[in-house]
Motif scaffolding. Sequence first.
Motif, PDB file in Angstrom:
ATOM      1  N   HIS A 198       0.867  -1.185   0.000  1.00  0.00           N
ATOM      2  CA  HIS A 198       0.000   0.000   0.000  1.00  0.00           C
ATOM      3  C   HIS A 198       0.898   1.228   0.000  1.00  0.00           C
ATOM      4  CE1 HIS A 198      -2.623  -3.113   1.490  1.00  0.00           C
ATOM      5  NE2 HIS A 198      -2.071  -3.112   2.697  1.00  0.00           N
ATOM      6  N   HIS A 199       0.492   2.287  -0.692  1.00  0.00           N
ATOM      7  CA  HIS A 199       1.231   3.539  -0.556  1.00  0.00           C
ATOM      8  C   HIS A 199       0.304   4.724  -0.347  1.00  0.00           C
ATOM      9  CE1 HIS A 199       1.545   3.503  -5.244  1.00  0.00           C
ATOM     10  NE2 HIS A 199       0.532   4.246  -4.911  1.00  0.00           N
ATOM     11  N   ASN A 200       0.782   5.624   0.498  1.00  0.00           N
ATOM     12  CA  ASN A 200       0.023   6.854   0.762  1.00  0.00           C
ATOM     13  C   ASN A 200       0.694   7.969  -0.021  1.00  0.00           C
ATOM     14  OD1 ASN A 200      -1.257   9.128   1.695  1.00  0.00           O
ATOM     15  ND2 ASN A 200      -1.315   8.445   3.838  1.00  0.00           N
ATOM     16  N   ARG A 201       0.055   8.416  -1.064  1.00  0.00           N
ATOM     17  CA  ARG A 201       0.625   9.465  -1.923  1.00  0.00           C
ATOM     18  C   ARG A 201      -0.062  10.810  -1.660  1.00  0.00           C
ATOM     19  NH1 ARG A 201       4.120   7.103  -1.845  1.00  0.00           N
ATOM     20  NH2 ARG A 201       5.214   5.716  -3.277  1.00  0.00           N
ATOM     21  N   SER A 202      -0.731  10.934  -0.507  1.00  0.00           N
ATOM     22  CA  SER A 202      -1.395  12.208  -0.196  1.00  0.00           C
ATOM     23  C   SER A 202      -0.614  12.933   0.901  1.00  0.00           C
ATOM     24  CB  SER A 202      -2.823  11.933   0.282  1.00  0.00           C
ATOM     25  OG  SER A 202      -2.800  11.414   1.594  1.00  0.00           O
ATOM     26  N   HIS A 203      -1.158  14.032   1.360  1.00  0.00           N
ATOM     27  CA  HIS A 203      -0.477  14.822   2.392  1.00  0.00           C
ATOM     28  C   HIS A 203      -1.103  14.632   3.766  1.00  0.00           C
ATOM     29  CE1 HIS A 203       2.101  16.681  -0.528  1.00  0.00           C
ATOM     30  NE2 HIS A 203       1.037  16.880  -1.302  1.00  0.00           N
ATOM     31  N   HIS A 204      -1.944  13.606   3.897  1.00  0.00           N
ATOM     32  CA  HIS A 204      -2.525  13.341   5.217  1.00  0.00           C
ATOM     33  C   HIS A 204      -2.530  11.842   5.479  1.00  0.00           C
ATOM     34  CE1 HIS A 204      -5.524  14.255   2.060  1.00  0.00           C
ATOM     35  NE2 HIS A 204      -5.854  13.007   2.310  1.00  0.00           N
ATOM     36  N   ALA A 205      -2.572  11.480   6.748  1.00  0.00           N
ATOM     37  CA  ALA A 205      -2.617  10.072   7.141  1.00  0.00           C
ATOM     38  C   ALA A 205      -3.976   9.489   6.781  1.00  0.00           C
ATOM     39  CB  ALA A 205      -2.365   9.950   8.638  1.00  0.00           C
ATOM     40  N   MET A 206      -3.999   8.171   6.654  1.00  0.00           N
ATOM     41  CA  MET A 206      -5.275   7.511   6.365  1.00  0.00           C
ATOM     42  C   MET A 206      -5.378   6.228   7.173  1.00  0.00           C
ATOM     43  SD  MET A 206      -6.866   6.207   2.742  1.00  0.00           S
ATOM     44  CE  MET A 206      -8.341   5.191   2.776  1.00  0.00           C
ATOM     45  N   ALA A 207      -6.598   5.956   7.660  1.00  0.00           N
ATOM     46  CA  ALA A 207      -6.888   4.713   8.382  1.00  0.00           C
ATOM     47  C   ALA A 207      -7.985   3.976   7.639  1.00  0.00           C
ATOM     48  CB  ALA A 207      -7.336   5.024   9.806  1.00  0.00           C
ATOM     49  N   TRP A 208      -7.979   2.666   7.740  1.00  0.00           N
ATOM     50  CA  TRP A 208      -9.070   1.862   7.165  1.00  0.00           C
ATOM     51  C   TRP A 208      -9.133   0.559   7.938  1.00  0.00           C
ATOM     52  CZ3 TRP A 208      -4.323   2.643   4.849  1.00  0.00           C
ATOM     53  CH2 TRP A 208      -3.546   1.503   4.623  1.00  0.00           C
ATOM     54  N   ILE A 209     -10.082  -0.300   7.610  1.00  0.00           N
ATOM     55  CA  ILE A 209     -10.089  -1.609   8.271  1.00  0.00           C
ATOM     56  C   ILE A 209      -9.734  -2.717   7.274  1.00  0.00           C
ATOM     57  CG2 ILE A 209     -11.695  -0.924  10.090  1.00  0.00           C
ATOM     58  CD1 ILE A 209     -13.746  -2.904   8.626  1.00  0.00           C
ATOM     59  N   ASP A 210      -9.053  -3.716   7.812  1.00  0.00           N
ATOM     60  CA  ASP A 210      -8.715  -4.930   7.084  1.00  0.00           C
ATOM     61  C   ASP A 210      -9.541  -6.075   7.650  1.00  0.00           C
ATOM     62  OD1 ASP A 210      -6.370  -3.772   5.769  1.00  0.00           O
ATOM     63  OD2 ASP A 210      -5.362  -3.951   7.707  1.00  0.00           O
ATOM     64  N   GLY A 211     -10.027  -6.933   6.771  1.00  0.00           N
ATOM     65  CA  GLY A 211     -10.620  -8.201   7.202  1.00  0.00           C
ATOM     66  C   GLY A 211      -9.869  -9.324   6.515  1.00  0.00           C
ATOM     67  N   LEU A 212      -9.516 -10.339   7.275  1.00  0.00           N
ATOM     68  CA  LEU A 212      -8.812 -11.504   6.704  1.00  0.00           C
ATOM     69  C   LEU A 212      -9.309 -12.781   7.384  1.00  0.00           C
ATOM     70  CD1 LEU A 212      -6.386  -9.048   6.912  1.00  0.00           C
ATOM     71  CD2 LEU A 212      -5.120 -10.826   5.724  1.00  0.00           C
ATOM     72  N   ASP A 213      -8.983 -13.910   6.766  1.00  0.00           N
ATOM     73  CA  ASP A 213      -9.328 -15.210   7.358  1.00  0.00           C
ATOM     74  C   ASP A 213      -8.129 -15.785   8.123  1.00  0.00           C
ATOM     75  OD1 ASP A 213      -7.675 -15.850   5.242  1.00  0.00           O
ATOM     76  OD2 ASP A 213      -9.194 -16.947   4.110  1.00  0.00           O
ATOM     77  N   ILE A 214      -7.333 -14.915   8.747  1.00  0.00           N
ATOM     78  CA  ILE A 214      -6.122 -15.350   9.471  1.00  0.00           C
ATOM     79  C   ILE A 214      -6.427 -16.414  10.531  1.00  0.00           C
ATOM     80  CG2 ILE A 214      -4.304 -14.606  11.074  1.00  0.00           C
ATOM     81  CD1 ILE A 214      -4.140 -11.965   9.510  1.00  0.00           C
ATOM     82  N   PRO A 215      -7.406 -16.211  11.424  1.00  0.00           N
ATOM     83  CA  PRO A 215      -7.637 -17.247  12.449  1.00  0.00           C
ATOM     84  C   PRO A 215      -8.044 -18.589  11.849  1.00  0.00           C
ATOM     85  CG  PRO A 215      -8.727 -15.192  13.049  1.00  0.00           C
ATOM     86  CD  PRO A 215      -8.240 -15.023  11.644  1.00  0.00           C
ATOM     87  N   PHE A 216      -8.881 -18.566  10.839  1.00  0.00           N
ATOM     88  CA  PHE A 216      -9.299 -19.815  10.186  1.00  0.00           C
ATOM     89  C   PHE A 216      -8.090 -20.557   9.619  1.00  0.00           C
ATOM     90  CE2 PHE A 216     -10.432 -21.952   6.163  1.00  0.00           C
ATOM     91  CZ  PHE A 216     -11.181 -22.987   6.696  1.00  0.00           C
ATOM     92  N   GLN A 217      -7.239 -19.834   8.898  1.00  0.00           N
ATOM     93  CA  GLN A 217      -6.085 -20.502   8.288  1.00  0.00           C
ATOM     94  C   GLN A 217      -5.039 -20.888   9.341  1.00  0.00           C
ATOM     95  OE1 GLN A 217      -4.477 -19.399   4.573  1.00  0.00           O
ATOM     96  NE2 GLN A 217      -6.393 -18.574   3.757  1.00  0.00           N
ATOM     97  N   HIS A 218      -5.028 -20.159  10.445  1.00  0.00           N
ATOM     98  CA  HIS A 218      -4.111 -20.488  11.547  1.00  0.00           C
ATOM     99  C   HIS A 218      -4.546 -21.792  12.222  1.00  0.00           C
ATOM    100  CE1 HIS A 218      -1.481 -19.822  15.013  1.00  0.00           C
ATOM    101  NE2 HIS A 218      -2.518 -20.095  15.776  1.00  0.00           N
TER     102      HIS A 218
END
Length: 371
Positions: free
Chosen positions: A164-184
Amino acid sequence: MTQGTSVPPDQAADAAGQPERTPALEALYRTFEQQLLIPLWTQIGDLMPPFPEASAVPHRWRWKDLLPAAEQAGELVPVGRGGERRAIALANPGLGGRPFATSTLWAAIQYLNPGEDAPVHRHSQNAFRFVVEGEGVWTVVNGDPVAMRRGDFLPQAGWNWHGHHNRSHHAMAWIDGLDIPFQHYTEATFFEFGTDEVETRETPERSRSERLWGHPGLRPLTHLRPSPATPLLAYRWEYTDRALTEQLALEADGYRVTAEAGHAAVRYTNPTTGDDVLPTLRTEFHRLAPDTGTAGRREVGSSVFQVFDGNGRVTVGESSWTVERGDLFVVPSWQPLSFETGTGMDLFRFTDAPIFERLGLHRSHQDGVTA
Ligand code: GTQ
Ligand code: FE2
């Protein structure tokens, strides 16, 4: 996958269906223990309950607590190779301190400062991003930069290179969802580092994937084969919003197109199959009109919700909370879920339902009907 406690043989004497504790039986239980054997009759209530007993518990995290914590991490923690991502996971209090929102689902807030790059890697885990506010980051999937903005849903199937790259002049937050526990838990995980070079600094309005796939009902003749995950890398808010607005407008015109009165809902789908976008993850968007309540509903598998707009009250099993923009909450397997809202409320949802559906293990229950 549950971690409930079982009845050890020496405390099971009084439990239903247990034999009398004679010295001979005690000796047999000691033999079992020495030989690493465990009899079913002391475990059956835990292993084979009449309906799912989730270890994960209902819980809510507030955006107004999450975001400042992520901002602090943005000041203190660099992002780079090794740690890979400035992502902070929801840890369900029922799951023993693991960074798991439910027994199968990972949910995290991720934060990227202006000019920062999150390095390229790939993994067997399926992933997506959802943006509740802000813009300025591009997620680059196999070299295709995809802009991220409020309301956009960005799926990214397992084993694709991404950074991911931030090419703007401000910080950005978002949410991620993954199947990490299932695959773990199922021990199916693979991971690989990618190039340390920045792949691209491009910041196009539209990704190549959207230019090829982002036309409703139209499919390129060069790509007619079904693929298990969606080739479309961005589902833009403009379309989601319009679909929901039209459902409620059609309902007002007397057409029965909503999930229930005042409840519009859409599922994000794979244009090559019409099924869920990712093999293990179902994603949906729900809109409740002002002054709407929903019927209690439970299903096998777990969900994570994020409030996108508006506010209301959510009841999950024995828990009930008020929620507003950005708040996240989890619904463990078979816990009943219902909503009430005065202002109206928009909700993004992801679940592990495709796993259970494909295995014939999915059930749901609403209004006294078991499906
Ligand atoms: O952005 O690639 O929250 O690999 C967890 C694992 C985000 C990512 C997470 C990841 C990513
Ligand atoms: Fe990743």
